[in-house]
Motif scaffolding. Sequence first.
Motif, PDB file in Angstrom:
ATOM      1  N   ASP A   6       0.828  -1.203   0.000  1.00 18.73           N
ATOM      2  CA  ASP A   6       0.000   0.000   0.000  1.00 18.73           C
ATOM      3  C   ASP A   6       0.861   1.252   0.000  1.00 18.73           C
ATOM      4  OD1 ASP A   6      -2.217  -1.583   0.033  1.00 18.73           O
ATOM      5  OD2 ASP A   6      -2.569  -1.415   2.210  1.00 18.73           O
ATOM      6  N   PHE A   7       1.989   1.216   0.737  1.00 11.76           N
ATOM      7  CA  PHE A   7       2.886   2.369   0.786  1.00 11.76           C
ATOM      8  C   PHE A   7       3.484   2.653  -0.587  1.00 11.76           C
ATOM      9  CE2 PHE A   7       7.073   4.304   1.456  1.00 11.76           C
ATOM     10  CZ  PHE A   7       6.735   5.391   2.243  1.00 11.76           C
ATOM     11  N   LEU A   8       3.850   1.597  -1.311  1.00 12.89           N
ATOM     12  CA  LEU A   8       4.452   1.782  -2.630  1.00 12.89           C
ATOM     13  C   LEU A   8       3.464   2.367  -3.622  1.00 12.89           C
ATOM     14  CD1 LEU A   8       6.592  -1.481  -3.037  1.00 12.89           C
ATOM     15  CD2 LEU A   8       7.388   0.827  -2.489  1.00 12.89           C
ATOM     16  N   THR A   9       2.196   2.037  -3.489  1.00 11.85           N
ATOM     17  CA  THR A   9       1.186   2.523  -4.431  1.00 11.85           C
ATOM     18  C   THR A   9       0.542   3.829  -3.972  1.00 11.85           C
ATOM     19  OG1 THR A   9      -0.503   1.163  -3.356  1.00 11.85           O
ATOM     20  CG2 THR A   9       0.684   0.182  -5.217  1.00 11.85           C
ATOM     21  N   MET A  10       0.935   4.349  -2.830  1.00  7.35           N
ATOM     22  CA  MET A  10       0.360   5.568  -2.275  1.00  7.35           C
ATOM     23  C   MET A  10       0.794   6.780  -3.094  1.00  7.35           C
ATOM     24  SD  MET A  10       0.851   6.894   1.650  1.00  7.35           S
ATOM     25  CE  MET A  10       0.424   5.263   2.288  1.00  7.35           C
ATOM     26  N   ASP A  11      -0.120   7.733  -3.308  1.00  7.42           N
ATOM     27  CA  ASP A  11       0.246   8.987  -3.961  1.00  7.42           C
ATOM     28  C   ASP A  11       1.260   9.730  -3.105  1.00  7.42           C
ATOM     29  OD1 ASP A  11      -1.502   8.789  -6.219  1.00  7.42           O
ATOM     30  OD2 ASP A  11      -3.178   9.264  -4.887  1.00  7.42           O
ATOM     31  N   ALA A  12       2.108  10.522  -3.768  1.00  6.27           N
ATOM     32  CA  ALA A  12       3.174  11.217  -3.036  1.00  6.27           C
ATOM     33  C   ALA A  12       2.618  12.141  -1.972  1.00  6.27           C
ATOM     34  CB  ALA A  12       4.047  11.998  -4.020  1.00  6.27           C
ATOM     35  N   ASP A  13       1.521  12.833  -2.275  1.00  2.17           N
ATOM     36  CA  ASP A  13       1.003  13.788  -1.298  1.00  2.17           C
ATOM     37  C   ASP A  13       0.320  13.120  -0.116  1.00  2.17           C
ATOM     38  OD1 ASP A  13      -1.096  12.883  -2.820  1.00  2.17           O
ATOM     39  OD2 ASP A  13      -2.066  14.830  -3.040  1.00  2.17           O
ATOM     40  N   ALA A  14       0.074  11.793  -0.188  1.00  2.00           N
ATOM     41  CA  ALA A  14      -0.533  11.055   0.924  1.00  2.00           C
ATOM     42  C   ALA A  14       0.501  10.419   1.841  1.00  2.00           C
ATOM     43  CB  ALA A  14      -1.463   9.969   0.380  1.00  2.00           C
ATOM     44  N   ARG A  15       1.768  10.455   1.450  1.00  2.00           N
ATOM     45  CA  ARG A  15       2.799   9.788   2.244  1.00  2.00           C
ATOM     46  C   ARG A  15       3.080  10.539   3.544  1.00  2.00           C
ATOM     47  NH1 ARG A  15       7.076   6.264  -1.086  1.00  2.00           N
ATOM     48  NH2 ARG A  15       5.602   5.353  -2.546  1.00  2.00           N
ATOM     49  N   PRO A  16       3.334   9.817   4.629  1.00  2.00           N
ATOM     50  CA  PRO A  16       3.574  10.475   5.918  1.00  2.00           C
ATOM     51  C   PRO A  16       4.907  11.203   5.938  1.00  2.00           C
ATOM     52  CG  PRO A  16       3.954   8.113   6.093  1.00  2.00           C
ATOM     53  CD  PRO A  16       3.379   8.341   4.734  1.00  2.00           C
ATOM     54  N   VAL A  17       4.945  12.289   6.717  1.00  2.00           N
ATOM     55  CA  VAL A  17       6.193  13.009   6.963  1.00  2.00           C
ATOM     56  C   VAL A  17       6.514  12.875   8.449  1.00  2.00           C
ATOM     57  CG1 VAL A  17       5.818  14.615   5.073  1.00  2.00           C
ATOM     58  CG2 VAL A  17       4.971  15.192   7.352  1.00  2.00           C
ATOM     59  N   ARG A  18       7.720  13.265   8.821  1.00  2.00           N
ATOM     60  CA  ARG A  18       8.137  13.135  10.215  1.00  2.00           C
ATOM     61  C   ARG A  18       7.646  14.326  11.018  1.00  2.00           C
ATOM     62  NH1 ARG A  18      14.380  10.812   9.772  1.00  2.00           N
ATOM     63  NH2 ARG A  18      13.832   8.862   8.710  1.00  2.00           N
ATOM     64  N   ALA A  19       6.345  14.414  11.157  1.00  2.00           N
ATOM     65  CA  ALA A  19       5.729  15.508  11.913  1.00  2.00           C
ATOM     66  C   ALA A  19       4.381  15.049  12.428  1.00  2.00           C
ATOM     67  CB  ALA A  19       5.571  16.738  11.029  1.00  2.00           C
ATOM     68  N   GLY A  20       4.090  15.454  13.636  1.00  2.00           N
ATOM     69  CA  GLY A  20       2.815  15.133  14.243  1.00  2.00           C
ATOM     70  C   GLY A  20       1.938  16.354  14.392  1.00  2.00           C
ATOM     71  N   ILE A  21       0.917  16.236  15.214  1.00  2.00           N
ATOM     72  CA  ILE A  21      -0.076  17.292  15.381  1.00  2.00           C
ATOM     73  C   ILE A  21       0.545  18.578  15.903  1.00  2.00           C
ATOM     74  CG2 ILE A  21      -0.665  16.611  17.739  1.00  2.00           C
ATOM     75  CD1 ILE A  21      -3.107  17.813  14.981  1.00  2.00           C
ATOM     76  N   GLU A  22       1.698  18.481  16.580  1.00  2.00           N
ATOM     77  CA  GLU A  22       2.336  19.672  17.147  1.00  2.00           C
ATOM     78  C   GLU A  22       2.833  20.639  16.069  1.00  2.00           C
ATOM     79  OE1 GLU A  22       5.593  16.905  16.182  1.00  2.00           O
ATOM     80  OE2 GLU A  22       3.635  16.690  17.168  1.00  2.00           O
ATOM     81  N   LYS A  23       3.005  20.150  14.831  1.00  2.00           N
ATOM     82  CA  LYS A  23       3.488  20.996  13.741  1.00  2.00           C
ATOM     83  C   LYS A  23       2.358  21.703  12.991  1.00  2.00           C
ATOM     84  CE  LYS A  23       7.879  20.113  14.191  1.00  2.00           C
ATOM     85  NZ  LYS A  23       8.821  21.166  14.611  1.00  2.00           N
ATOM     86  N   LEU A  24       1.129  21.377  13.302  1.00  2.00           N
ATOM     87  CA  LEU A  24       0.004  21.986  12.606  1.00  2.00           C
ATOM     88  C   LEU A  24      -0.044  23.488  12.891  1.00  2.00           C
ATOM     89  CD1 LEU A  24      -2.587  21.277  10.913  1.00  2.00           C
ATOM     90  CD2 LEU A  24      -3.819  21.275  13.097  1.00  2.00           C
ATOM     91  N   ASP A  25      -0.221  24.288  11.841  1.00  2.00           N
ATOM     92  CA  ASP A  25      -0.402  25.735  12.000  1.00  2.00           C
ATOM     93  C   ASP A  25      -1.855  25.966  12.419  1.00  2.00           C
ATOM     94  OD1 ASP A  25      -0.652  28.460  11.828  1.00  2.00           O
ATOM     95  OD2 ASP A  25       0.340  28.645   9.893  1.00  2.00           O
ATOM     96  N   VAL A  26      -2.073  26.013  13.720  1.00  2.00           N
ATOM     97  CA  VAL A  26      -3.433  26.036  14.261  1.00  2.00           C
ATOM     98  C   VAL A  26      -4.240  27.240  13.753  1.00  2.00           C
ATOM     99  CG1 VAL A  26      -4.800  26.207  16.378  1.00  2.00           C
ATOM    100  CG2 VAL A  26      -2.835  24.650  16.262  1.00  2.00           C
ATOM    101  N   PRO A  27      -3.706  28.486  13.786  1.00  2.00           N
ATOM    102  CA  PRO A  27      -4.517  29.615  13.294  1.00  2.00           C
ATOM    103  C   PRO A  27      -4.902  29.469  11.823  1.00  2.00           C
ATOM    104  CG  PRO A  27      -2.687  30.413  14.616  1.00  2.00           C
ATOM    105  CD  PRO A  27      -2.441  28.959  14.394  1.00  2.00           C
ATOM    106  N   ALA A  28      -3.959  29.044  10.980  1.00  2.00           N
ATOM    107  CA  ALA A  28      -4.258  28.907   9.559  1.00  2.00           C
ATOM    108  C   ALA A  28      -5.296  27.815   9.317  1.00  2.00           C
ATOM    109  CB  ALA A  28      -2.977  28.608   8.786  1.00  2.00           C
TER     110      ALA A  28
END
Length: 360
Positions: A6-28
């Motif tokens: 599933d990871f190999l067939t995943m679209d590039a924009d769906a792949r996970p990055v090394r960031a969790g909820i703490e990196k979310l720009d909450v105001p935006a």
Amino acid sequence: MNEFRDFLTMDADARPVRAGIEKLDVPAFRDFLARVYQRALPDADAERIRLLQDMNLATEEGFLNLACALLFTAHPEWIVPQFSIKAIRYPGNAIHAHTYLDSQDFEGPLPKIYRDCHAFIMRNLHRIQAGQGINAPGTPEVPPAVFEELLVNALVHRDYFISAPVRIFIYDNRIEIISPGHLPNNLTTEKIKTGNANLRNPILASFVAKGLLPYHGLGTGIRRALDAWPDIEFRDDREGNLFTAVVQRHTSDACLSTDGSEEPTKNSEKSSEKSGKSSEIIPSPSPETSEKLLSTAEKILTLLRAHPELSARQMAETLKISSRTVEKHLADLRQKGKLRRVGPAKGGHWELLGQDEPEV
């Protein structure tokens, strides 16, 4: 094994990055939810993660995916630094190893990258009076809508499996927007001109279409750009894995070679061909020509002594010469230590570094 497949067939924009909820720009993200969905952002992290998962912006493990990082984090360059835009304005019509007229790297969420990059291109275009009054700002030589469409296309439809930035090269006679990744599947440059398309990053496309970027729908951007400015060439480099949009500039100014000497324009090349002379042989400038160049450099320095805030376009209008000629002399004077720019393009000023006559 199934997860790996599933990871190999995943679209590039769906792949996970090394960031969790703490990196979310909450105001935006809160503003986006309120504007598009008329709903509030939950207070608890667990509920926020669940919401992101429901919106295809986070993985089951709670990591943000690439689409979320690019759109809804304040500093995506800290997470995926390779996905930026690098822009350079070169003198002449070829890449220079050490000389440029303007340069900037663009980082941040995609909406900010788009706005800043569009502004960079517009400030490096000529303005045409086009019948307007003397105090009017003038009309850009290429319609702004052309670069709206091409920049959105480069940001949304590039190949994010390739760890490289989008590049923009501005020359005297053309502007090149180079995106990582050739056209997918069986698409060709002729097919995209007629509106054919293949969605490479579906999550990105779905969110930018909600007002984050001026995105008008799959397959329409290229046609809109061509309708506004037909003189665009598209190059699909499958060997180099690049897609390039080349916007031709319509200018009557003489082009500059990489060593700063004047090259014949297309009209003079045709004349040389008719007369049997090679257009590749450029004669040394006569004393009269050198005197004219010296006089122009002196006029620029004299003008800047009195008005250091002037832009290249304003200098060109005052001296009744082309903006390209002014830019050539400014670059030459800066290289020789006679002049330097202090501050940004808007709001900055020129500073003369000596009172000696300029060397030409």
